[in-house]
Design an enzyme around this catalytic site. Structure first.
Site, PDB file in Angstrom:
ATOM      1  N   LYS A 152      38.394  59.367  50.499  1.00 18.36           N
ATOM      2  CA  LYS A 152      39.061  60.412  49.727  1.00 18.36           C
ATOM      3  C   LYS A 152      38.337  60.563  48.390  1.00 18.36           C
ATOM      4  O   LYS A 152      37.986  59.567  47.751  1.00 18.36           O
ATOM      5  CB  LYS A 152      40.525  60.024  49.506  1.00 18.36           C
ATOM      6  CG  LYS A 152      41.373  61.059  48.798  1.00 18.36           C
ATOM      7  CD  LYS A 152      42.827  60.561  48.719  1.00 18.36           C
ATOM      8  CE  LYS A 152      43.741  61.534  48.007  1.00 18.36           C
ATOM      9  NZ  LYS A 152      45.143  61.042  47.949  1.00 18.36           N
ATOM     10  N   SER A 176      48.451  63.973  49.553  1.00 14.67           N
ATOM     11  CA  SER A 176      47.257  64.596  49.041  1.00 14.67           C
ATOM     12  C   SER A 176      45.998  64.234  49.825  1.00 14.67           C
ATOM     13  O   SER A 176      44.955  64.881  49.677  1.00 14.67           O
ATOM     14  CB  SER A 176      47.054  64.198  47.572  1.00 14.67           C
ATOM     15  OG  SER A 176      46.932  62.783  47.435  1.00 14.67           O
ATOM     16  N   SER A 235      51.257  60.076  49.909  1.00 18.74           N
ATOM     17  CA  SER A 235      50.007  60.738  50.306  1.00 18.74           C
ATOM     18  C   SER A 235      49.254  60.016  51.398  1.00 18.74           C
ATOM     19  O   SER A 235      48.335  60.585  51.994  1.00 18.74           O
ATOM     20  CB  SER A 235      49.101  60.903  49.075  1.00 18.74           C
ATOM     21  OG  SER A 235      49.703  61.739  48.119  1.00 18.74           O
TER      22      SER A 235
END
Length: 609
Positions: A86, A160, A184
């Site tokens: 990420k 996210s 997330s």
């Protein structure tokens, strides 16, 4: 996807054990991702040269081991396995954007988690998209595009950690790193039929992670199977002196065979997800567990603190300079969320802390009534149209069963649980008290095997007879011990460590303060390590985590002139490690120039061949 294409960790190991070369397998995987993966899932893919550099280093290690991967897997359990990161987590030399181009910087070192994964042989394949500054549960607040669920292009991917979940669900990578503050690492797993492992806060290092709420952030793992997620956790977990919030505590290995599972007495669910939730409840009963309906109102009140209380100020603290100078650089919804921090005072922050501490104390009583909680991972699955109509409301609803977990310091594991009548994944999440990560993984393994759902968005069935993981999350206290000679992986005395349940933490070097000697007359041959005032070098060592209950019996096996003392590693850490009494070195051969015992032994074999 073709049945022969590696998906899980076991698949990748099998391919390499069968003779596949990292350079060829990884180049093919990168080319596939470049050609077929949705571009909005990625912010930056690794270049062919970057992948080949990583593959080449692994091939060199394999060649040095004589081409036999089996013993090398103790040191490199993730040998050649591709993963995604990420893009709020640092990879050395690669820009970190947090989905905000104006914020981008290029770190000089890997994040703590990435460093441990790469040291275990994993190969990063790219940086994935996210809700800007990890502020959101929808995955759509990014200037790099809006990833969609792998099951319905009209619906959000979850966030996210959007790109990471999509990449894993498609089988583009074996696993991916996300972060989890409000859910997330769980909501995107639920929307893509994959596993999302959210560790106990502090179990995994957050160094090199752009903070959302620094006191709550967790690096999470997405994988196709619980076994894979747990093994990745086992590689990453542990204390990190560079992370002020690091607090690693091993927990129980398993929960009772028959569980008391707390479930919401009045679940908050969309009508489309009610039938799937009832099926999950039935599955829990079929596995022999007892369901205990609970009033979740106290947990929902805790959840409100995350965005409705002063914790939003932590998000403001992370980006204040950019927000003040370039507010236009922010996604409008992200900016609206973060600027809510300006409503709170220092007094409000302390009041929030008092409220949370009282809730933490009260919530501890829950674990006297139940062993774990089971909740829907999310109440429903919004479409992009619904999100556009209500950007904040649709997002907030997704945090119904996630927002309170990190505030209370608990662990969680999101799992596939079936599909709705619309064909959408309907995940569930098991939640446990702090440090039950290994036990939750054991529970999740049984759940996933019982349901036998397809892996992610692939057509591959859940493996029923996968080989056991090479590593498992720690369940007891250990002492790190650095070994330098016959106890190294593949060496004659390594069994003295493995038979005591010791696990390899890392292969590294000492500080350049030591000299290495081959001791005469020792069987099997052993080295002696001595710290010197000048003329020292960095010597290759391995650090093994030895269960405390076995340290005494291990010490009893160490013959003179060897012993355990304090050893300084290359990064400045000091651990217990093998040293040698000075008098025994007078007749020993100085082999420092080989850089380590393994290289010296290999040179002797080559000389005698």
């Amino acid at each position: 996807m073709n049945e022969q294409v590696p998906l899980t960790l076991a698949d990748w190991r099998a391919a390499y054990l069968a003779g596949a070369r990292p350079a060829e397998l990884l180049a093919a995987r990168l080319a596939h991702v470049q050609a077929h993966s949705p571009r909005e899932a990625w912010i930056r893919l690794a270049t062919p040269d970057e992948v080949q550099a990583q593959a080449g280093a692994l091939q060199a290690r394999l060649d040095a081991a004589g081409g036999d991967l089996t013993p090398l897997l103790a040191e490199l359990p993730l040998f050649g396995v591709p993963f995604a990161v990420k893009d709020n987590i640092d990879v050395a030399g690669v820009p970190t954007t947090a989905a905000c181009p104006a914020f981008a910087y290029t770190p000089g070192t890997d994040a703590g988690t990435v460093a441990r994964l790469r040291a275990a042989g994993a190969v990063w394949l790219g940086k994935t998209n996210l809700d800007q500054f990890a502020t959101g549960l929808v995955g759509a607040r990014s200037p790099y595009g809006q990833p969609a669920s792998t099951f319905d292009a009209s619906r959000v991917s979850g966030g996210s950690s959007s790109g990471s979940a999509v990449a894993v669900a498609r089988g583009d990578v074996a696993f991916a790193l996300g972060t989890d503050t409000a859910g997330s690492g769980r909501v995107p797993a639920g929307f893509n039929n994959i596993v999302g492992l959210k560790p106990t806060p502090g179990r995994v290092s957050s160094s090199g992670v752009v903070p959302a709420c620094r006191s709550l952030d967790c690096v999470s793992v997405f994988a196709l199977t619980v076994d894979d997620a747990a093994e990745v956790l086992a590689v990453m977990e542990g204390e990190d002196a560079t992370d002020a919030y690091s607090r690693f505590v091993p927990g129980p290995a398993q929960l009772p065979a028959t569980l008391r599972i707390g479930v919401p007495a009045q679940p908050v669910l969309d009508a489309t997800h009610e039938a799937a939730w009832q099926q999950a409840l039935a599955q829990a009963r079929a596995l022999g567990h007892t369901l205990v309906p609970l009033d979740f109102a106290p947990l929902h009140a805790v959840a409100e603190l995350l965005y409705g209380g002063p914790w939003v100020a932590e998000r403001h603290a992370a980006v204040q300079a950019l927000l003040d100078s370039q507010p236009e650089a922010f996604d409008p919804t992200v900016r609206a969320v973060i600027t809510q921090a300006l409503r709170f005072s220092a007094t409000d922050a302390f009041r929030g802390q008092y409220t949370l501490r009282a809730a933490q104390q009260a919530s501890a009583a829950w674990w006297q009534q139940v062993d774990v909680l089971m909740v829907p991972t999310s109440p429903g699955h919004p479409s992009f149209v619904q999100l556009q109509a209500d950007p904040i409301g649709a997002n907030s609803r997704l945090g119904t069963y996630t927002n309170f977990v990190n505030l209370l310091g608990w662990s969680a594991l999101a799992l596939p649980a079936g599909f709705t009548s619309q064909g959408l994944p309907a995940g569930i999440t098991f939640i446990g008290p702090a440090n039950t990560d290994a036990a939750l993984a054991r529970l999740g393994q049984g759940w996933q095997q019982a349901l036998a759902l397809p892996l992610g968005a692939t057509d591959r069935p859940c493996p029923a007879d996968a080989p056991p993981p090479l590593r498992a999350p720690a369940t007891e206290a250990t002492l790190p011990i650095a070994v330098v000679g016959a106890h190294l992986s593949g060496m004659p005395l390594n069994g003295q460590l493995t038979e005591r349940g010791a696990t390899l933490r890392e292969a590294t070097h000492t500080a350049p303060l030591y000299r290495l000697f081959a001791l005469p007359g020792t069987v099997p041959p052993k080295p002696g390590l001595q710290r010197v005032a000048e003329g020292g070098a960095a010597i290759a060592v391995e650090v093994w985590d030895v269960p405390l209950r076995h340290v005494g019996s291990f010490l009893a096996l160490i013959p003179p002139p060897l012993g355990l003392g304090s050893l300084q590693l290359a990064d400045g850490r000091v651990v217990h490690g093998f040293i040698c009494e000075g008098h025994a070195l007078a007749a020993a051969t100085d082999v420092t120039h080989f850089g380590g015992w393994r290289a010296y032994v290999a040179a002797l074999k080559a000389r005698s061949a």
